[in-house]
Design a protein around this motif. Structure first.
Motif, mmCIF file in Angstrom:
data_model
loop_
_atom_site.group_PDB
_atom_site.id
_atom_site.type_symbol
_atom_site.label_atom_id
_atom_site.label_comp_id
_atom_site.label_asym_id
_atom_site.label_seq_id
_atom_site.Cartn_x
_atom_site.Cartn_y
_atom_site.Cartn_z
ATOM 1 N N GLN A 22 48.399 53.429 36.393
ATOM 2 C CA GLN A 22 47.900 52.071 37.028
ATOM 3 C C GLN A 22 47.817 52.400 38.307
ATOM 4 O O GLN A 22 46.855 51.688 38.945
ATOM 5 N N GLY A 23 48.986 52.919 39.161
ATOM 6 C CA GLY A 23 48.749 53.137 40.332
ATOM 7 C C GLY A 23 47.858 54.108 40.848
ATOM 8 O O GLY A 23 47.237 53.894 41.848
ATOM 9 N N LEU A 24 47.457 55.099 40.317
ATOM 10 C CA LEU A 24 46.339 55.868 40.504
ATOM 11 C C LEU A 24 45.063 55.234 40.469
ATOM 12 O O LEU A 24 44.006 55.385 41.549
ATOM 13 N N LEU A 25 44.768 54.495 39.531
ATOM 14 C CA LEU A 25 43.676 53.540 39.609
ATOM 15 C C LEU A 25 43.396 52.607 40.737
ATOM 16 O O LEU A 25 42.471 52.514 41.096
ATOM 17 N N GLU A 26 44.690 51.980 41.114
ATOM 18 C CA GLU A 26 44.617 51.174 42.134
ATOM 19 C C GLU A 26 44.333 51.786 43.467
ATOM 20 O O GLU A 26 43.600 51.572 44.339
ATOM 21 N N ASP A 55 39.226 47.973 40.203
ATOM 22 C CA ASP A 55 39.495 46.774 39.984
ATOM 23 C C ASP A 55 39.970 46.658 38.351
ATOM 24 O O ASP A 55 38.867 46.135 37.492
ATOM 25 N N THR A 56 41.033 46.883 38.011
ATOM 26 C CA THR A 56 41.255 46.746 36.532
ATOM 27 C C THR A 56 41.467 45.374 35.869
ATOM 28 O O THR A 56 41.735 45.267 34.808
ATOM 29 N N GLU A 57 41.632 44.354 36.848
ATOM 30 C CA GLU A 57 41.542 43.217 36.437
ATOM 31 C C GLU A 57 40.608 42.648 35.984
ATOM 32 O O GLU A 57 40.585 42.067 34.834
ATOM 33 N N SER A 58 39.441 42.610 36.518
ATOM 34 C CA SER A 58 38.114 41.924 36.190
ATOM 35 C C SER A 58 37.427 42.902 35.438
ATOM 36 O O SER A 58 36.485 42.635 34.725
ATOM 37 N N ASP A 59 37.516 44.404 35.716
ATOM 38 C CA ASP A 59 36.662 45.338 34.919
ATOM 39 C C ASP A 59 37.294 45.729 33.723
ATOM 40 O O ASP A 59 38.309 46.384 33.323
ATOM 41 N N HIS A 60 36.675 44.959 32.490
ATOM 42 C CA HIS A 60 37.291 45.208 31.198
ATOM 43 C C HIS A 60 37.443 46.445 30.733
ATOM 44 O O HIS A 60 38.099 46.976 29.656
ATOM 45 N N ASN A 61 36.384 47.156 31.260
ATOM 46 C CA ASN A 61 36.420 48.675 30.835
ATOM 47 C C ASN A 61 37.691 49.597 31.038
ATOM 48 O O ASN A 61 38.034 50.475 30.576
ATOM 49 N N THR A 62 38.348 49.205 32.287
ATOM 50 C CA THR A 62 39.414 49.922 32.700
ATOM 51 C C THR A 62 40.735 49.048 32.625
ATOM 52 O O THR A 62 41.557 49.504 32.899
#
Ligand SMILES: [Zn+2]
Length: 234
Positions: A55-59, A64-71
């Protein structure tokens, strides 16, 4: 900083690493560390830690893993995939393989393959996909294992971040130690997707082999093995 403050509690990965270091063991990408992980529950807790760090890597990648339902669930999916699927050969013990004595005193060359190889390169963590052939020449005192066991052992070795040259040596060492054959030959033909994917075209396809015992010392045996592999492997 207050010197009297208790040290921050170590993360699980730090505690596992400390156990490995205390035992004086290596923990490279292609080493198995299952004996230092205390069962499924601890492996589950390690999955939580890995998910958190992915999750830290994606950040860090500014996704935007909050609004991007794919991620949204990607960190957890990747953690699960690493620990229980593609890198399970690091975190799970060796599959059970029962050896039996060579009661019939078989001494004919036996070839298993092509076995599908799925691995990943240690350099980029990108897939390596290929085919593997194993040739065994038993002696009267060799142990034998069922044919399906070779692919189980290969899968256990390959399901780690690997380097092709090291992967086949690890596999050959494992088979040799358990079976004590007269000769052992391993050929691996693989595509390295870090080359395809990144557009570096050179050396994306690689073939290498390990020859032991009679296959190393006797050119005729080696030739017989390679001819059979070429004839049957395609
Ligand atoms: Zn690579």
């Amino acid at each position: 900083m207050d010197d009297s403050a208790p040290p921050a509690p170590a993360s699980l990965s730090e505690r596992i690493r400390a156990r490995i270091q205390a035992a004086g063991q290596r923990y490279h990408a292609n080493d198995n560390i299952a004996q230092f992980i205390d069962g499924q529950q601890e492996l589950g807790a390690l999955e939580d830690e890995v998910a958190q760090r992915i999750q830290g890597l994606l950040e860090a990648l500014v996704i935007d893993t909050e609004s991007d339902h794919n991620t949204h669930g990607t960190a957890r999916r990747v953690a699960r995939m690493f620990l229980h699927e593609v890198f399970k050969g690091r975190y799970y013990p060796m599959p059970r393989v029962t050896e039996f004595p060579n009661a019939e005193r078989l001494n004919e060359l036996m070839i298993v393959g092509p076995i599908t190889v799925r691995s990943a390169c240690s350099h980029h963590l990108v897939p390596i996909l290929g085919k593997l052939w194993i040739g065994v020449l038993p002696s009267e005192v060799s142990n034998l294992v069922g044919l399906s066991k070779y692919s189980r052992l290969a899968d256990w070795i390959m399901s780690r971040p690997q380097i092709q040259e090291e992967a086949i040596v690890q596999l050959a060492d494992l088979i040799e130690a358990r079976l004590r054959p007269e000769g052992l030959a391993v050929v691996l033909e693989a595509d390295h997707f870090c080359m395809h994917w990144r557009g570096v075209k050179d050396e994306s396809h690689m073939i290498n082999s390990v020859m032991r015992g009679v296959f190393l010392h006797n050119a005729e045996s080696r030739k017989e093995f390679l001819q059979l592999v070429r004839g049957g492997g395609g």
